[in-house]
Design an enzyme around this catalytic site. Structure first.
Site, mmCIF file in Angstrom:
data_model
loop_
_atom_site.group_PDB
_atom_site.id
_atom_site.type_symbol
_atom_site.label_atom_id
_atom_site.label_comp_id
_atom_site.label_asym_id
_atom_site.label_seq_id
_atom_site.Cartn_x
_atom_site.Cartn_y
_atom_site.Cartn_z
ATOM 1 C CG ASN A 149 -0.400 0.035 2.508
ATOM 2 O OD1 ASN A 149 0.729 -0.392 2.686
ATOM 3 N ND2 ASN A 149 -1.134 0.555 3.467
ATOM 4 N N GLY A 225 2.596 -5.461 7.523
ATOM 5 C CA GLY A 225 1.559 -6.163 6.771
ATOM 6 C C GLY A 225 0.390 -6.474 7.678
ATOM 7 C CB SER A 226 -2.422 -8.784 7.287
ATOM 8 O OG SER A 226 -1.715 -9.989 7.087
ATOM 9 N N GLY A 230 1.691 -11.215 10.209
ATOM 10 C CA GLY A 230 2.655 -10.774 11.232
ATOM 11 C C GLY A 230 2.703 -11.741 12.406
ATOM 12 C CD GLU A 247 5.176 -0.284 12.900
ATOM 13 O OE1 GLU A 247 3.998 0.084 13.070
ATOM 14 O OE2 GLU A 247 6.110 0.069 13.614
ATOM 15 C CB CYS A 281 -1.675 0.874 8.272
ATOM 16 S SG CYS A 281 -0.456 2.163 8.078
ATOM 17 C CD GLU A 461 8.683 0.374 10.462
ATOM 18 O OE1 GLU A 461 7.791 0.854 9.746
ATOM 19 O OE2 GLU A 461 9.354 -0.612 10.129
#
Ligand code: NAP
Length: 499
Positions: A149, A225-226, A230, A247, A281, A461
C-alpha cells in the site's frame, strides 16, 4: 522489461527460472515480469548479506550516510517517474503517488542525517576513575518484508535506518508491487551501496518471506503487513529468539463531538476514509459521532462522498483509485454483505463500479454504513477498503470506550473545540497516534510511528525510535584506576575524597 532479483551486486533471475507478472489494478495491463523466487534464492541473498556485514559495519556511519544523501537526491530527481509507477502498480491517485515518494525522500534524508547523530549516552560511574558510555551496534542481516500500500515509503522506513546503522539487508517487497521494490534497489545501487549490502528477493510471502524469517542467518525481521501474517512471522521468529519488529493492521476512528466544526470534520473524514481507497493502515473506517450532530454530519458527508470520482489515478481529476486486486475487492464486498446481515443501514455505495473503463479494474464505490453498533464485525475488523461505519454515541467517555474497544490501536482523531475534552481524549485514547481536529492520516517521517494492541509489538518506526529496532545498545565501562574496583561492593565514602 524483465525485473530481476539483486543479489551480491548482480541482477539475476530466480534459480528456478520461474516468473510472475505485475498488473495495473486500474486497467489490468501487465507492467512487467519478475522472478518468482524460492529457497535457493533466499539462501544466496542471506549469504551475500552476511558476507558484506563485517565490512559495512566498519564503515563510519557518516560515510554510510553519504550514500543515503545521494539516494535522496536521485529520488528527488526521479520523483515523478516513481510517482507514476506507484499509481500504475499500486493504483493510488497520482497526487498520493507523489506523496508516497515524498515520504521516501523525507525518510532517506532524515536517516542520512542520523549518520552524524546516532547519539549514545555518557554517564557517571558509581566508582572513581571509571567512565561509563554507550554505543549503538548494528544487529546483522535484516529481513525487510513490506506490503503493497506504500510501495516506496514503507520500504524506505526500513531500508534507510537499517543501512545507516550498519546492518545489511535482504528486502522482500509485496508481490503486488515488485517493480517498485526493484526500482528502489536500483536507485540505492546507483547511489553507491557496495555489493551484498542490500539484496532483493522477489516472490511469494509464503515462500520467500517465510524462508527469510526462518533463516538462521537473518538476525532481525522488520515486517509490515496484516496481523494474520505478522503473527506467523512472530511465531517463527520466536523459535530462534530472533528480533522482530511488527507493524500490522488498524481499525482507526474519527470522533466527532457535539461542538465540532462539522465542515472541517467532513474534509478530514473524506480524506481519511476514502483517500488511497481506504487502503492505508491509518485509514479511518469508523466515525464515532455524537448523537447531537450525527445527522447533520451525515447530511454533509454523504453527498460529498457520492461525488468522489473513481478511475485511473493517472487522471489528475480522479479522487479514488482501484482496490489492489480481485481477492481484496471480494473481501471488501464481503464486508458489505456482513454489514447488511448485521443490520447496519447502508447509506451509500456497497457495490463494485463497472461502468465504462472501470470494468477493466478493481473499483468499488465509497460505502457508508450508518447505525453501526460497536460490537458488529463491521466495527471491529479491518476491511482495508473504502467502507466507513458511523457509530452513534452520547458522550466523550462513550466515544473513548468505543474507540479503544477494538483489537487494534494505530490512530485516532478527535474533532472538538473544547480544550478540556481534547486533553482528556489525548490522555485516554489508547492508540499510538492521536490527531486533534485533523483526520487519522498525516504521519511525518521524523516522528515515532506505530500502534498498540494487535497493531504492533511495541516498536516505533520513523524518527530516532526506529534506531532502537535496527541497533543494539552496547554499554562500555573504562576503568582507569589501575586497581580492582568492585561495583556494588567497594562502596566509596561520600566525602569527595578520591580513595
Ligand atoms: P500481508 O498480506 O500480510 O503481506 C505483507 C508482506 O508480507 C508481503 O510482502 C507478503 O508477501 C509478506 N508475507 C505474507 N505472508 C507471509 C509469511 N507467512 N511470512 C513472511 N512474509 C509474508 O499484508 P498486505 O495485504 O500486503 O498489506 C495490508 C496490511 O498491511 C493491512 O493489514 C495494513 O493495515 C497493514 N499495514 C500496516 C502498516 C503499519 O504501519 N501498521 C502500514 C501499512 C500496511 P506477498 O505480497 O508475496 O504475499
Amino acid at each position: 522489461m524483465p525485473h530481476q532479483n539483486y543479489i551480491d551486486g548482480q541482477w539475476v533471475a530466480a534459480k528456478s527460472g520461474q516468473t510472475f507478472e505485475s498488473l495495473n489494478p486500474a486497467t489490468g495491463e501487465v507492467l512487467g515480469t519478475v522472478p518468482k523466487s524460492g529457497l535457493q534464492d533466499v539462501d544466496a541473498a542471506v549469504e551475500a548479506a552476511a558476507r558484506a556485514f563485517p565490512k559495512w559495519r566498519a564503515v563510519p556511519a557518516p560515510r554510510r550516510a553519504e550514500i543515503l544523501f545521494r539516494a535522496g537526491e536521485l529520488l528527488v530527481r526521479r520523483k515523478e517517474d516513481f510517482a507514476r509507477m506507484v499509481t500504475r502498480e499500486m493504483g493510488k491517485v497520482i497526487v498520493e503517488g507523489r506523496g508516497d515518494v515524498q515520504e521516501a525522500i523525507d525518510t532517506t534524508y532524515y536517516y542520512a542525517g542520523e549518520g552524524r547523530r546516532m547519539f549514545g549516552f555518557t554517564t557517571p560511574s558509581e566508582l572513581p576513575n571509571k567512565a561509563a558510555l554507550t554505543f549503538r551496534d548494528p544487529i546483522g542481516v535484516v529481513a525487510a518484508i513490506t506490503p503493497w500500500n506504500f510501495p516506496t515509503a514503507i520500504p524506505s522506513w526500513k531500508l534507510m535506518p537499517a543501512l545507516v546503522a550498519g546492518n545489511t539487508v535482504v528486502f522482500k517487497p509485496a508481490s503486488d508491487t515488485p517493480i517498485l521494490g526493484a526500482m528502489l534497489v536500483e536507485l540505492l545501487e546507483e547511489a553507491g551501496l557496495p555489493p551484498g549490502v542490500l539484496n532483493l528477493v522477489l516472490g511469494p510471502g509464503g515462500v520467500v518471506g517465510e524462508a527469510l524469517v526462518k533463516h538462521p542467518g537473518v538476525s532481525l525481521v522488520s515486517f509490515t503487513g496484516s496481523t494474520a501474517s505478522g503473527t506467523e512471522v512472530a511465531v517463527e521468529a520466536a523459535r530462534q529468539v530472533k528480533r522482530v519488529a511488527l507493524e500490522m493492521g488498524g481499525k482507526n476512528a474519527i470522533i466527532v463531538l457535539d461542538d465540532a466544526d462539522l465542515d472541517l470534520a467532513v474534509e478530514g473524514i473524506l480524506w481519511s476514509a476514502f483517500g488511497t481507497t481506504g487502503q492505508r493502515c491509518t485509514a479511518a473506517s469508523r466515525v464515532i459521532a455524537h448523537q447531537a450532530v450525527r445527522q447533520q454530519l451525515l447530511d454533509r458527508l454523504a453527498p460529498r462522498a457520492a461525488q468522489l470520482k473513481l478511475g485511473n489515478g493517472l487522471d489528475e481529476t480522479v479522487n479514488v483509485g482501484p482496490i489492489i486486486n480481485a481477492a481484496q475487492l471480494q473481501k471488501v464486498h464481503g464486508y458489505t454483505e456482513v454489514g447488511q446481515r448485521e443490520g447496519a443501514v447502508l447509506l451509500l455505495g456497497g457495490e463494485r463500479a463497472t461502468e465504462g473503463e472501470l470494468s477493466r479494474g478493481f473499483f468499488y464505490r465509497p460505502t457508508i454504513f450508518d447505525q453501526v453498533r460497536p460490537t458488529m464485525r463491521l466495527a471491529q475488523e479491518e476491511i482495508f477498503g473504502p467502507t466507513l461505519s458511523i457509530i452513534p454515541v452520547r458522550s466523550l467517555e462513550q466515544a473513548i470506550e468505543v474507540n479503544n474497544g477494538v483489537p487494534y490501536g494505530l490512530t485516532t482523531s478527535i474533532y472538538t473545540a473544547d480544550v478540556n475534552r481534547a486533553f482528556q481524549a489525548m490522555r485516554d485514547l489508547t492508540t499510538g497516534l492521536v490527531y486533534l481536529n485533523a483526520g487519522t492520516i498525516g504521519a511525518e517521517s521524523h516522528l515515532p510511528f506505530g500502534g498498540t494492541r494487535k497493531t504492533g509489538n511495541g516498536h516505533r518506526e520513523g524518527g530516532w525510535t526506529a534506531l532502537d529496532i535496527f541497533t543494539e545498545w552496547k554499554t562500555v565501562f573504562v576503568d582507569y584506576s589501575g586497581r580492582l574496583q568492585r561495583a556494588q561492593i567497594d562502596l566509596v565514602p561520600q566525602t569527595g575524597e578520591n580513595p
